[in-house]
Design a protein around this motif. Structure first.
Motif, mmCIF file in Angstrom:
data_model
loop_
_atom_site.group_PDB
_atom_site.id
_atom_site.type_symbol
_atom_site.label_atom_id
_atom_site.label_comp_id
_atom_site.label_asym_id
_atom_site.label_seq_id
_atom_site.Cartn_x
_atom_site.Cartn_y
_atom_site.Cartn_z
ATOM 1 N N ILE A 1 7.291 2.536 -13.657
ATOM 2 C CA ILE A 1 5.961 2.995 -13.499
ATOM 3 C C ILE A 1 5.266 2.750 -14.118
ATOM 4 O O ILE A 1 4.736 3.406 -14.811
ATOM 5 N N PHE A 2 3.557 2.235 -13.115
ATOM 6 C CA PHE A 2 2.724 2.365 -14.107
ATOM 7 C C PHE A 2 2.092 3.629 -13.760
ATOM 8 O O PHE A 2 0.784 4.247 -14.498
ATOM 9 N N LYS B 1 1.117 -0.775 -0.108
ATOM 10 C CA LYS B 1 -0.115 0.310 -0.017
ATOM 11 C C LYS B 1 0.745 1.497 0.035
ATOM 12 O O LYS B 1 2.396 0.323 0.425
ATOM 13 N N PRO B 2 0.350 2.323 -0.371
ATOM 14 C CA PRO B 2 1.550 3.728 -0.564
ATOM 15 C C PRO B 2 1.454 4.335 1.283
ATOM 16 O O PRO B 2 1.075 5.473 0.978
ATOM 17 N N THR B 3 2.021 3.254 1.719
ATOM 18 C CA THR B 3 1.958 3.999 3.710
ATOM 19 C C THR B 3 3.610 3.968 3.864
ATOM 20 O O THR B 3 3.173 1.995 3.462
ATOM 21 N N ARG B 4 4.080 3.365 4.756
ATOM 22 C CA ARG B 4 5.358 3.094 5.247
ATOM 23 C C ARG B 4 4.724 2.462 6.120
ATOM 24 O O ARG B 4 5.795 1.485 6.579
ATOM 25 N N GLY B 5 4.028 2.530 6.703
ATOM 26 C CA GLY B 5 3.478 1.017 7.848
ATOM 27 C C GLY B 5 2.921 -0.339 7.284
ATOM 28 O O GLY B 5 2.853 -1.123 7.745
ATOM 29 N N SER B 6 2.610 -0.506 5.928
ATOM 30 C CA SER B 6 2.445 -1.589 5.085
ATOM 31 C C SER B 6 3.369 -2.299 5.064
ATOM 32 O O SER B 6 4.619 -2.503 4.783
ATOM 33 N N ALA B 7 3.378 -3.395 4.351
ATOM 34 C CA ALA B 7 3.733 -4.983 4.128
ATOM 35 C C ALA B 7 4.563 -4.966 3.643
ATOM 36 O O ALA B 7 4.382 -4.306 2.399
ATOM 37 N N VAL B 8 5.944 -5.150 3.634
ATOM 38 C CA VAL B 8 6.959 -4.595 2.563
ATOM 39 C C VAL B 8 7.301 -5.865 1.493
ATOM 40 O O VAL B 8 7.244 -6.920 2.443
ATOM 41 N N ILE B 9 6.513 -6.106 0.281
ATOM 42 C CA ILE B 9 6.885 -7.002 -0.802
ATOM 43 C C ILE B 9 7.872 -6.942 -1.874
ATOM 44 O O ILE B 9 7.536 -7.644 -2.429
ATOM 45 N N GLY B 10 8.979 -6.271 -1.407
ATOM 46 C CA GLY B 10 9.529 -6.454 -2.470
ATOM 47 C C GLY B 10 10.697 -4.950 -1.958
ATOM 48 O O GLY B 10 10.879 -4.229 -1.510
ATOM 49 N N PHE B 11 11.984 -4.813 -2.241
ATOM 50 C CA PHE B 11 12.971 -3.954 -2.970
ATOM 51 C C PHE B 11 13.723 -4.050 -3.833
ATOM 52 O O PHE B 11 13.972 -4.524 -4.683
ATOM 53 N N ALA B 12 13.915 -2.289 -4.180
ATOM 54 C CA ALA B 12 15.335 -2.093 -5.141
ATOM 55 C C ALA B 12 16.299 -1.226 -4.241
ATOM 56 O O ALA B 12 16.223 -0.867 -3.980
ATOM 57 N N ASP C 1 7.415 -4.101 -11.370
ATOM 58 C CA ASP C 1 8.900 -4.937 -12.283
ATOM 59 C C ASP C 1 9.488 -6.049 -11.160
ATOM 60 O O ASP C 1 9.218 -6.882 -10.059
ATOM 61 N N GLY C 2 8.103 -6.938 -11.527
ATOM 62 C CA GLY C 2 8.366 -8.796 -11.193
ATOM 63 C C GLY C 2 6.407 -8.464 -10.214
ATOM 64 O O GLY C 2 5.276 -8.995 -11.004
ATOM 65 N N THR C 3 6.555 -7.748 -9.043
ATOM 66 C CA THR C 3 5.157 -7.785 -8.273
ATOM 67 C C THR C 3 4.931 -6.788 -8.899
ATOM 68 O O THR C 3 5.364 -5.479 -8.375
ATOM 69 N N TRP C 4 3.322 -6.419 -8.376
ATOM 70 C CA TRP C 4 3.095 -4.857 -8.353
ATOM 71 C C TRP C 4 3.622 -4.179 -7.404
ATOM 72 O O TRP C 4 2.559 -4.663 -5.995
ATOM 73 N N ALA C 5 3.902 -3.003 -6.900
ATOM 74 C CA ALA C 5 4.274 -2.798 -5.241
ATOM 75 C C ALA C 5 3.740 -1.388 -5.456
ATOM 76 O O ALA C 5 4.792 -0.674 -6.312
ATOM 77 N N TRP C 6 4.505 -1.063 -4.607
ATOM 78 C CA TRP C 6 4.521 1.091 -4.309
ATOM 79 C C TRP C 6 5.542 1.346 -3.709
ATOM 80 O O TRP C 6 6.092 0.726 -3.141
#
Length: 119
Positions: free
Chosen positions: A78-79, A59-70, A98-103
């Motif tokens: 960027i979509f 989600k577009p928040t710092r407290g949401s789950a981390v699902i990837g790393f760049a 980039d593979g996983t849709w993430a914010w």
């Protein structure tokens, strides 16, 4: 009903169906700079500027789950962009494809080329 009226209605239904299918289907990553509406690319590009890399979230928040790393310097696809939690004076977040849709926060992604469209 006249033939002309029937053909007109058929054309409207077909055009409406094409719009629904096009709106519901995200673009493929391999088609980064193809134009889907004649004006905007399907994907935009950005470069990660966070010195230690950037956590990508569900989600577009710092407290949401981390699902990837760049990693720092990585070029990302960027979509679109949306407002979210403010990060160091910037409340925009990019939906990355980039593979996983993430914010990822726009505070740490520099645009390469045009500014992404709104989600």
């Amino acid at each position: 009903m006249s033939l002309r009226t029937a053909l007109t209605r058929l054309g409207i239904v077909a055009a409406g169906g094409a719009l629904v299918v096009g709106a519901a289907s995200p673009a493929l990553a391999g088609d980064d700079w193809g134009h889907h509406d004649g004006h905007h690319p399907k994907f935009y590009k950005g470069r990660v500027t966070a010195p230690g890399g950037l956590n990508l979230r569900d989600k577009p928040t710092r407290g949401s789950a981390v699902i990837g790393f760049a990693h720092y310097g990585k070029v990302v696809s960027i979509f679109c962009k949306t407002p979210g939690e403010n990060v160091k004076g910037n409340n925009l977040w990019y939906l990355l494809a980039d593979g996983t849709w993430a914010w990822g926060t726009a505070r740490f992604i520099d645009n390469i080329g045009p500014v992404p469209r709104w989600c």
